[in-house]
Design a protein around this motif. Structure first.
Motif, PDB file in Angstrom:
ATOM      1  N   GLN A 130      45.057  -1.552 -32.360  1.00 20.41           N
ATOM      2  CA  GLN A 130      44.836  -0.391 -31.422  1.00 20.41           C
ATOM      3  C   GLN A 130      46.102   0.663 -31.472  1.00 20.41           C
ATOM      4  O   GLN A 130      46.996   0.161 -31.252  1.00 20.41           O
ATOM      5  CB  GLN A 130      44.312  -0.800 -30.176  1.00 20.41           C
ATOM      6  CG  GLN A 130      45.266  -1.233 -29.348  1.00 20.41           C
ATOM      7  CD  GLN A 130      45.358  -2.868 -29.324  1.00 20.41           C
ATOM      8  OE1 GLN A 130      45.010  -3.394 -30.190  1.00 20.41           O
ATOM      9  NE2 GLN A 130      45.864  -3.357 -28.206  1.00 20.41           N
ATOM     10  N   ARG A 131      45.846   1.795 -31.544  1.00 23.43           N
ATOM     11  CA  ARG A 131      46.532   2.864 -30.946  1.00 23.43           C
ATOM     12  C   ARG A 131      45.721   3.923 -30.229  1.00 23.43           C
ATOM     13  O   ARG A 131      44.624   4.421 -30.538  1.00 23.43           O
ATOM     14  CB  ARG A 131      47.330   3.577 -32.316  1.00 23.43           C
ATOM     15  CG  ARG A 131      47.816   2.579 -33.521  1.00 23.43           C
ATOM     16  CD  ARG A 131      49.168   1.960 -33.059  1.00 23.43           C
ATOM     17  NE  ARG A 131      49.690   1.266 -33.767  1.00 23.43           N
ATOM     18  CZ  ARG A 131      49.431  -0.078 -33.930  1.00 23.43           C
ATOM     19  NH1 ARG A 131      48.755  -0.679 -33.016  1.00 23.43           N
ATOM     20  NH2 ARG A 131      50.143  -0.790 -34.821  1.00 23.43           N
ATOM     21  N   ILE A 132      46.584   4.108 -28.992  1.00 24.53           N
ATOM     22  CA  ILE A 132      45.797   4.932 -27.969  1.00 24.53           C
ATOM     23  C   ILE A 132      46.522   6.297 -27.852  1.00 24.53           C
ATOM     24  O   ILE A 132      47.657   6.204 -27.724  1.00 24.53           O
ATOM     25  CB  ILE A 132      45.595   4.005 -26.743  1.00 24.53           C
ATOM     26  CG1 ILE A 132      45.104   2.816 -26.916  1.00 24.53           C
ATOM     27  CG2 ILE A 132      44.933   4.896 -25.567  1.00 24.53           C
ATOM     28  CD1 ILE A 132      45.148   1.816 -26.039  1.00 24.53           C
ATOM     29  N   LEU A 133      45.696   7.351 -27.989  1.00 23.34           N
ATOM     30  CA  LEU A 133      46.515   8.651 -27.740  1.00 23.34           C
ATOM     31  C   LEU A 133      45.874   9.056 -26.385  1.00 23.34           C
ATOM     32  O   LEU A 133      44.579   8.979 -25.924  1.00 23.34           O
ATOM     33  CB  LEU A 133      45.777   9.684 -28.727  1.00 23.34           C
ATOM     34  CG  LEU A 133      46.060  11.273 -28.382  1.00 23.34           C
ATOM     35  CD1 LEU A 133      47.610  11.267 -28.515  1.00 23.34           C
ATOM     36  CD2 LEU A 133      45.224  11.931 -29.487  1.00 23.34           C
ATOM     37  N   VAL A 134      46.723   9.157 -25.381  1.00 24.93           N
ATOM     38  CA  VAL A 134      46.595   9.828 -24.093  1.00 24.93           C
ATOM     39  C   VAL A 134      46.429  11.299 -24.161  1.00 24.93           C
ATOM     40  O   VAL A 134      47.405  11.817 -24.402  1.00 24.93           O
ATOM     41  CB  VAL A 134      47.701   9.091 -23.038  1.00 24.93           C
ATOM     42  CG1 VAL A 134      47.188   9.623 -21.846  1.00 24.93           C
ATOM     43  CG2 VAL A 134      47.802   7.669 -23.004  1.00 24.93           C
ATOM     44  N   VAL A 135      45.420  11.786 -23.725  1.00 29.11           N
ATOM     45  CA  VAL A 135      45.295  13.298 -23.535  1.00 29.11           C
ATOM     46  C   VAL A 135      45.006  13.695 -22.342  1.00 29.11           C
ATOM     47  O   VAL A 135      44.088  13.355 -21.536  1.00 29.11           O
ATOM     48  CB  VAL A 135      44.017  13.810 -24.669  1.00 29.11           C
ATOM     49  CG1 VAL A 135      43.830  15.191 -24.566  1.00 29.11           C
ATOM     50  CG2 VAL A 135      44.060  13.332 -25.798  1.00 29.11           C
ATOM     51  N   ARG A 136      46.152  14.468 -21.571  1.00 27.38           N
ATOM     52  CA  ARG A 136      45.681  14.798 -20.174  1.00 27.38           C
ATOM     53  C   ARG A 136      46.360  16.221 -19.797  1.00 27.38           C
ATOM     54  O   ARG A 136      46.302  16.461 -18.828  1.00 27.38           O
ATOM     55  CB  ARG A 136      46.611  13.796 -19.370  1.00 27.38           C
ATOM     56  CG  ARG A 136      48.072  13.576 -19.483  1.00 27.38           C
ATOM     57  CD  ARG A 136      48.571  12.309 -18.471  1.00 27.38           C
ATOM     58  NE  ARG A 136      49.869  12.075 -18.882  1.00 27.38           N
ATOM     59  CZ  ARG A 136      50.749  11.287 -18.210  1.00 27.38           C
ATOM     60  NH1 ARG A 136      49.942  10.619 -17.043  1.00 27.38           N
ATOM     61  NH2 ARG A 136      51.883  11.062 -18.458  1.00 27.38           N
ATOM     62  N   THR A 137      46.731  16.768 -20.755  1.00 31.62           N
ATOM     63  CA  THR A 137      47.123  18.122 -20.396  1.00 31.62           C
ATOM     64  C   THR A 137      46.078  19.070 -20.599  1.00 31.62           C
ATOM     65  O   THR A 137      45.338  18.785 -21.435  1.00 31.62           O
ATOM     66  CB  THR A 137      48.306  18.803 -21.458  1.00 31.62           C
ATOM     67  OG1 THR A 137      47.862  18.674 -22.700  1.00 31.62           O
ATOM     68  CG2 THR A 137      49.670  17.805 -21.241  1.00 31.62           C
ATOM     69  N   PRO A 138      46.098  20.315 -19.955  1.00 32.12           N
ATOM     70  CA  PRO A 138      44.872  21.183 -20.299  1.00 32.12           C
ATOM     71  C   PRO A 138      44.861  21.637 -21.898  1.00 32.12           C
ATOM     72  O   PRO A 138      43.814  21.695 -22.199  1.00 32.12           O
ATOM     73  CB  PRO A 138      45.281  22.417 -19.338  1.00 32.12           C
ATOM     74  CG  PRO A 138      46.181  21.974 -18.276  1.00 32.12           C
ATOM     75  CD  PRO A 138      46.988  20.633 -18.822  1.00 32.12           C
ATOM     76  N   LEU A 174      41.397   9.170 -23.282  1.00 33.00           N
ATOM     77  CA  LEU A 174      41.959   8.037 -24.075  1.00 33.00           C
ATOM     78  C   LEU A 174      41.417   7.933 -25.358  1.00 33.00           C
ATOM     79  O   LEU A 174      40.312   7.446 -25.615  1.00 33.00           O
ATOM     80  CB  LEU A 174      41.928   6.794 -23.516  1.00 33.00           C
ATOM     81  CG  LEU A 174      42.457   6.783 -21.902  1.00 33.00           C
ATOM     82  CD1 LEU A 174      42.370   5.209 -21.366  1.00 33.00           C
ATOM     83  CD2 LEU A 174      43.959   7.227 -22.101  1.00 33.00           C
ATOM     84  N   VAL A 175      41.885   8.357 -26.618  1.00 31.62           N
ATOM     85  CA  VAL A 175      41.454   8.340 -27.823  1.00 31.62           C
ATOM     86  C   VAL A 175      41.605   7.088 -28.269  1.00 31.62           C
ATOM     87  O   VAL A 175      43.170   6.809 -28.659  1.00 31.62           O
ATOM     88  CB  VAL A 175      41.724   9.603 -28.723  1.00 31.62           C
ATOM     89  CG1 VAL A 175      41.170   9.585 -30.180  1.00 31.62           C
ATOM     90  CG2 VAL A 175      41.523  10.957 -27.915  1.00 31.62           C
ATOM     91  N   LEU A 221      36.643   9.147 -21.889  1.00 31.82           N
ATOM     92  CA  LEU A 221      36.834   9.912 -20.685  1.00 31.82           C
ATOM     93  C   LEU A 221      37.194   9.207 -19.341  1.00 31.82           C
ATOM     94  O   LEU A 221      36.328   8.459 -19.092  1.00 31.82           O
ATOM     95  CB  LEU A 221      35.770  10.970 -20.570  1.00 31.82           C
ATOM     96  CG  LEU A 221      35.415  11.756 -21.913  1.00 31.82           C
ATOM     97  CD1 LEU A 221      34.201  12.707 -21.683  1.00 31.82           C
ATOM     98  CD2 LEU A 221      36.621  12.618 -22.354  1.00 31.82           C
ATOM     99  N   VAL A 222      38.107   9.786 -18.602  1.00 35.95           N
ATOM    100  CA  VAL A 222      38.496   9.208 -17.399  1.00 35.95           C
ATOM    101  C   VAL A 222      38.748  10.192 -16.195  1.00 35.95           C
ATOM    102  O   VAL A 222      39.424  11.180 -16.536  1.00 35.95           O
ATOM    103  CB  VAL A 222      39.570   8.097 -17.501  1.00 35.95           C
ATOM    104  CG1 VAL A 222      39.841   7.460 -16.170  1.00 35.95           C
ATOM    105  CG2 VAL A 222      39.513   7.112 -18.551  1.00 35.95           C
TER     106      VAL A 222
END
Length: 176
Positions: free
Chosen positions: A45-53, A72-73, A142-143
């Motif tokens: 697993q490789r997780i991309l955290v996306v949280r900026t606008p 979290l992708v 999505l969180v």
């Protein structure tokens, strides 16, 4: 809260408040993914955290984001995944899915809503986030803080098949 209570509490959240998810809550969600079981403990697993606008705007070009402040992708490194010897099945997608499930349930335990997204443009994700060729995007989680009334934990009595329709013992003979 026991596991079944937690599992019944979790629901597919499709509306979020704009509040950011605190790092103190994101860290245990990511830890839940880290400790998830994977085939032969390969941990592809490789997780991309996306949280900026800006990041969420990029993501919205590839998938529905429902106004979530965090995504979290979950990708699978196809060069690290275990392959079943009997038939050559590479299980990277299964591993990524187990990781996603662990993170989704940890989010619920922390009072956060989540939505498991599989309908997205993989090539768009690759372009927008510069994913290396060896990574396959498998799921988006999505969180955030739910906006609205959560689904009732009692809904499963109405929305799920009875065990007798999905479980057999010792043989599938009765389904022939």
């Amino acid at each position: 809260m026991d596991f079944l209570e937690l599992a019944k509490k979790r629901y597919s959240c499709r509306a979020y408040r704009s509040d950011e998810v605190e790092q103190e809550k994101l860290d245990p969600i990511l830890e839940a993914g880290r400790i998830a079981p994977t085939g032969a403990n390969r941990q592809p697993q490789r997780i991309l955290v996306v949280r900026t606008p800006d990041g969420m705007e990029k993501l919205a070009r590839c998938a529905r984001t429902c106004g979530a402040p965090l995504a979290l992708v979950v990708c699978a490194d196809t060069e690290e995944a275990w392959i079943r010897p009997a038939d050559g099945k590479q299980i990277a997608d299964i591993d990524a899915t187990i990781v996603t499930a662990h993170m989704m349930l940890e989010a619920a335990s922390l009072g956060l809503g989540s939505l498991w997204v599989c309908m997205f443009d993989p090539d768009g994700l690759r372009r927008e986030f510069m994913l290396p060729a060896r990574l396959t995007p498998v799921n988006i989680l999505l969180v955030g803080y739910a906006d609205g009334t959560p689904a009732s934990p009692d809904r499963y009595d109405r929305t799920r098949k009875a065990l007798a329709e999905t479980v057999v013992y010792d043989t599938f003979e009765r389904f022939e």
